[in-house]
Design an enzyme around this catalytic site. Structure first.
Site, PDB file in Angstrom:
ATOM      1  N   ASP A   8     -46.411  21.783  -4.002  1.00 15.82           N
ATOM      2  CA  ASP A   8     -46.013  20.391  -3.886  1.00 15.82           C
ATOM      3  C   ASP A   8     -44.529  20.349  -4.262  1.00 15.82           C
ATOM      4  O   ASP A   8     -44.031  21.257  -4.931  1.00 15.82           O
ATOM      5  CB  ASP A   8     -46.860  19.547  -4.843  1.00 15.82           C
ATOM      6  CG  ASP A   8     -46.466  18.084  -4.856  1.00 15.82           C
ATOM      7  OD1 ASP A   8     -46.187  17.530  -3.772  1.00 15.82           O
ATOM      8  OD2 ASP A   8     -46.416  17.496  -5.955  1.00 15.82           O
ATOM      9  N   ARG A   9     -43.805  19.322  -3.825  1.00 15.86           N
ATOM     10  CA  ARG A   9     -42.387  19.288  -4.169  1.00 15.86           C
ATOM     11  C   ARG A   9     -42.156  18.508  -5.459  1.00 15.86           C
ATOM     12  O   ARG A   9     -41.897  19.093  -6.503  1.00 15.86           O
ATOM     13  CB  ARG A   9     -41.550  18.681  -3.023  1.00 15.86           C
ATOM     14  CG  ARG A   9     -40.053  18.954  -3.233  1.00 15.86           C
ATOM     15  CD  ARG A   9     -39.179  18.181  -2.302  1.00 15.86           C
ATOM     16  NE  ARG A   9     -39.004  16.815  -2.795  1.00 15.86           N
ATOM     17  CZ  ARG A   9     -38.226  15.904  -2.228  1.00 15.86           C
ATOM     18  NH1 ARG A   9     -37.558  16.204  -1.121  1.00 15.86           N
ATOM     19  NH2 ARG A   9     -38.122  14.700  -2.725  1.00 15.86           N
ATOM     20  N   ASP A  10     -42.245  17.184  -5.392  1.00 13.56           N
ATOM     21  CA  ASP A  10     -41.917  16.341  -6.546  1.00 13.56           C
ATOM     22  C   ASP A  10     -42.939  16.540  -7.665  1.00 13.56           C
ATOM     23  O   ASP A  10     -44.126  16.312  -7.479  1.00 13.56           O
ATOM     24  CB  ASP A  10     -41.847  14.872  -6.126  1.00 13.56           C
ATOM     25  CG  ASP A  10     -40.799  14.642  -5.046  1.00 13.56           C
ATOM     26  OD1 ASP A  10     -39.683  15.172  -5.184  1.00 13.56           O
ATOM     27  OD2 ASP A  10     -41.112  13.953  -4.061  1.00 13.56           O
ATOM     28  N   CYS A  89     -45.248  14.671   4.992  1.00 11.86           N
ATOM     29  CA  CYS A  89     -45.894  13.526   5.610  1.00 11.86           C
ATOM     30  C   CYS A  89     -45.034  12.299   5.329  1.00 11.86           C
ATOM     31  O   CYS A  89     -44.867  11.921   4.169  1.00 11.86           O
ATOM     32  CB  CYS A  89     -47.295  13.317   5.042  1.00 11.86           C
ATOM     33  SG  CYS A  89     -48.040  11.784   5.663  1.00 11.86           S
TER      34      CYS A  89
END
Length: 178
Positions: A8-10, A89
């Site tokens: 995941d990024r954040d 997304c």
């Protein structure tokens, strides 16, 4: 077939300051580069899977996201690890505007981004790992068939709803990647 470390990024790659889309607001999480170097040495592809509802909400554009993503990938390269691909997304089922107001198969907790990455990069999901900070990350990974799921403690409630290795910081994740 390949194996992948899905990130995941954040909240995983960077500190989640909320709707991060500019370099000056992007703060890398402590230990992320070392973790990715470790995974890459073990033969994992590095793939980012991220919901970006800030696009849907009109807080920033897809162009803003792509510019920040390119910068992030360059930073990873400078730390001797390469991000294989980034899937995002831009939709939101209730708060999106215009074309982004959409219930889709790509927004986590749906597994669409993971499944697309697996197809594009010939990934064996059973041999892969997903690291996230939300239950929706773990649900997407579980739905895609990823057994090795790592949940980093965050300000989001866990409720022990899903099976995952639970760690307090990204530096502890290496212990679960082999």
């Amino acid at each position: 077939m390949n194996k992948a470390l899905f990130l995941d990024r954040d909240g995983i790659i960077n500190i989640d300051h909320g709707y991060v889309y500019q370099q000056q607001d992007f703060e890398f999480a402590e230990g992320i580069f070392e973790l990715c170097q470790h995974a890459a040495k073990l033969g994992y592809l590095l793939i980012v899977i991220t919901n970006q509802s800030g696009i849907a909400r009109g807080k920033y554009s897809e162009s803003d996201f792509h510019a920040l993503t390119q910068w992030m990938k360059t930073e990873f390269s400078q730390h001797h690890c390469s991000i294989t691909d980034v899937y995002f997304c831009p939709h939101h089922p209730t708060k999106g505007k215009g074309q982004y107001l959409k219930a889709c198969e790509c927004r986590k907790p749906k597994p669409g981004m993971i499944l697309n990455a697996a197809k594009a990069h010939n990934i064996n999901l059973k041999q892969s790992v997903f690291i996230g900070d939300k239950i929706s990350d773990m649900q997407a990974a579980e739905s895609a068939g990823i057994h090795n799921r790592i949940l980093v403690a965050s300000h989001y409630d866990d409720y022990q709803q899903i099976t995952a290795h639970r760690i307090s910081n990204i530096g502890q994740a290496s212990a679960f990647i082999d």
